[in-house]
Motif scaffolding. Structure first.
Motif, PDB file in Angstrom:
ATOM      1  N   HIS A  48       0.802  -1.238   0.000  1.00 40.37           N
ATOM      2  CA  HIS A  48       0.000   0.000   0.000  1.00 40.37           C
ATOM      3  C   HIS A  48       0.827   1.277   0.000  1.00 40.37           C
ATOM      4  N   GLU A 146      -8.875   1.569  -3.127  1.00 41.06           N
ATOM      5  CA  GLU A 146      -9.035   1.757  -1.684  1.00 41.06           C
ATOM      6  C   GLU A 146     -10.390   2.369  -1.358  1.00 41.06           C
ATOM      7  N   HIS A 173     -13.392   2.637   3.052  1.00 35.52           N
ATOM      8  CA  HIS A 173     -12.345   3.535   3.555  1.00 35.52           C
ATOM      9  C   HIS A 173     -12.832   4.013   4.923  1.00 35.52           C
ATOM     10  N   HIS A 214      -9.261  -1.042   7.175  1.00 37.90           N
ATOM     11  CA  HIS A 214     -10.266   0.034   7.287  1.00 37.90           C
ATOM     12  C   HIS A 214     -11.656  -0.450   7.680  1.00 37.90           C
ATOM     13  N   HIS A 235      -2.893  -2.768   4.793  1.00 36.61           N
ATOM     14  CA  HIS A 235      -2.112  -1.832   5.618  1.00 36.61           C
ATOM     15  C   HIS A 235      -2.746  -1.680   6.996  1.00 36.61           C
ATOM     16  N   ARG A 246      -8.392   1.010  13.675  1.00 34.54           N
ATOM     17  CA  ARG A 246      -7.827   0.619  12.378  1.00 34.54           C
ATOM     18  C   ARG A 246      -6.910  -0.610  12.480  1.00 34.54           C
ATOM     19  N   ASP A 350       1.833   2.134   3.630  1.00 29.98           N
ATOM     20  CA  ASP A 350       0.963   3.316   3.613  1.00 29.98           C
ATOM     21  C   ASP A 350       1.759   4.590   3.292  1.00 29.98           C
TER      22      ASP A 350
HETATM   23 ZN   LIG Z   1      -5.791   3.541   4.046  1.00 28.79          ZN
END
Ligand SMILES: [Zn+2]
Ligand SMILES: [Zn+2]
Length: 408
Positions: A48, A146, A173, A214, A235, A246, A350
């Motif tokens: 990611h 995403e 997301h 997410h 991620h 998260r 990320d």
């Molecule tokens: Zn993200």
């Protein structure tokens, strides 16, 4: 009776066991040699990075020598990167009727970069292609969408993304979609709706990896129950070390391992370190207000806030926060390995989507230091190769095989 030498041995053995559950730590010289061998042999895969927005909005070229961003070709080279999944991310506040347009523009700009730098970049859509491109001495580029909102509730859009080479989709997301709950929102559907389950099935059929980063915990468990193929967290880090929604709880890590999937550790300071996450909470409002004011200033001139300007504001607000050392990434890898096993952990930086990276992991060029740290901690060469990319390749192959079976 034990003699002094035996007592020393017992103490040494127990202290080593406390330091590392996997094997004994290596001497610095040994660790360096191991890391060098692994860097030469492994295909390092990062699942990611959010760099495409910079390419699209600012004409950012990956070959730029003095790049202000975390991912560039020179940095990838220094970092011994093998493959990068570029994120096709569209903000949840984007006008609903324009989500697909924006995604298509991002896909286009990634393709343009690969075409422009075809001497060093190659577009990959399968695990075998990643390996082939790597053997040619190039970087493999892949894409993941995403946010499930970017299909605008139309399953056929998944087919189109798949045909364009997209190989995973993050189900949500930061906001709920019309068919799945997000970890960043209030629960609305208690997980996945029937349409959400159809999305997962369709992705299985198409050979797109289902990405549960997410999503809410309930969506995660629903996704696992429905998916016929292993899933990924492209991620996400460990909640036991940094308690934020998260991240993944130990129970989720175990469930993901049982499913055969892989969780790719996120490098964001606020997902790695509780101290950072807590401190960040206190300045979040101020940061958002300053960014909103700057955006409004630019918007009044019909412009968008440039990314370097955005970074400047972020740096000024966040400068006193206790960013962790890059060794925190290794702590999360250790934890995920202890809980889920070495076959279910990978890397999902990320990069270019985060406003704080750990000290010593400021961009993709620093990856070899993480490999050295893991080598010091005593991982075998084989296990290092799995964590750095082998596990993701295995999951991709399984997803491809499930897709073939379902299409028969
Ligand atoms: Zn993200
Ligand atoms: Zn992203």
């Amino acid at each position: 009776m034990l003699n002094t030498r035996q007592i020393f041995k017992v103490i040494l053995a127990s202290s080593l066991a406390a330091v590392s559950l996997f094997s004994s730590q290596r001497s610095p010289v040994d660790a360096e040699k191991t890391a060098e061998r692994v860097l030469q042999q492994a295909i390092i895969i990062d699942t990611h990075a959010d760099t495409p927005q910079m390419m699209l909005d600012e004409g950012y070229d990956l070959a730029q020598p003095e790049s202000p961003y975390m991912v560039s070709i020179p940095k990838m080279r220094q970092g011994h990167l093998g493959a990068e999944f570029f994120s096709i991310w569209v903000d949840v506040t984007w006008p609903k009727q324009d989500l697909i347009h924006r995604a298509l523009d991002l896909i286009e700009v990634v393709n343009e970069q690969v075409a422009r730098h075809s001497d060093v970049l190659g577009m990959a859509t399968t695990a075998d292609e990643i390996v082939r491109i790597h053997l040619q001495g190039k970087f493999a580029i892949l894409m993941g969408v995403e946010g499930g909102h970017i299909i605008e509730d139309d399953l056929r859009v998944l087919d189109i993304y798949s045909r364009l080479g997209v190989r995973y989709m993050t189900l949500t997301h930061t906001a709920n979609t019309d068919w799945a709950d997000s970890s960043g929102d209030q629960p609305k559907w208690t997980g996945l709706t029937d349409l959400g389950k159809q999305v997962v099935e369709r992705m299985n059929r198409l050979g797109m990896m289902v990405d549960i980063s997410h999503v809410s915990d309930k969506t995660f468990y629903d996704g696992l129950a429905v998916s016929k193929a292993p899933v990924i967290a492209s991620h996400s880090s460990c909640r036991a070390l940094c308690n934020v929604p998260r991240n993944m709880s130990d129970d989720m890590i175990r469930a993901l391992a049982k499913n055969g999937g892989v969780m790719d550790i996120n490098f964001y300071s606020g997902f790695l370190s509780q101290a950072y996450a807590d401190a960040n909470k206190k300045v979040e409002k101020q940061l958002n207000a300053e960014l909103a004011a700057a955006r409004a200033r630019y918007a009044s001139q019909g412009k968008r806030l440039p990314y370097p300007e955005e970074q400047k504001i972020e740096r000024s607000v966040l400068k006193d926060l206790p960013a962790p050392s890059y060794t925190a990434i290794a702590d999360h890898i250790d934890h995920a390995v202890q809980v889920g096993g070495v076959d279910h952990v990978g890397l999902g930086s990320d990069f270019d989507g985060i406003d704080s990276a750990p000290v010593g992991m400021e961009d993709v060029s620093k990856l070899p230091d993480l490999v050295r740290e893991l080598a010091r901690r005593g991982y075998s060469e084989q296990d290092l190769k799995k964590i750095l990319g082998g596990n993701l390749l295995r999951v991709m192959r399984q997803v491809e095989s499930v897709s073939r079976d379902m299409r028969k």
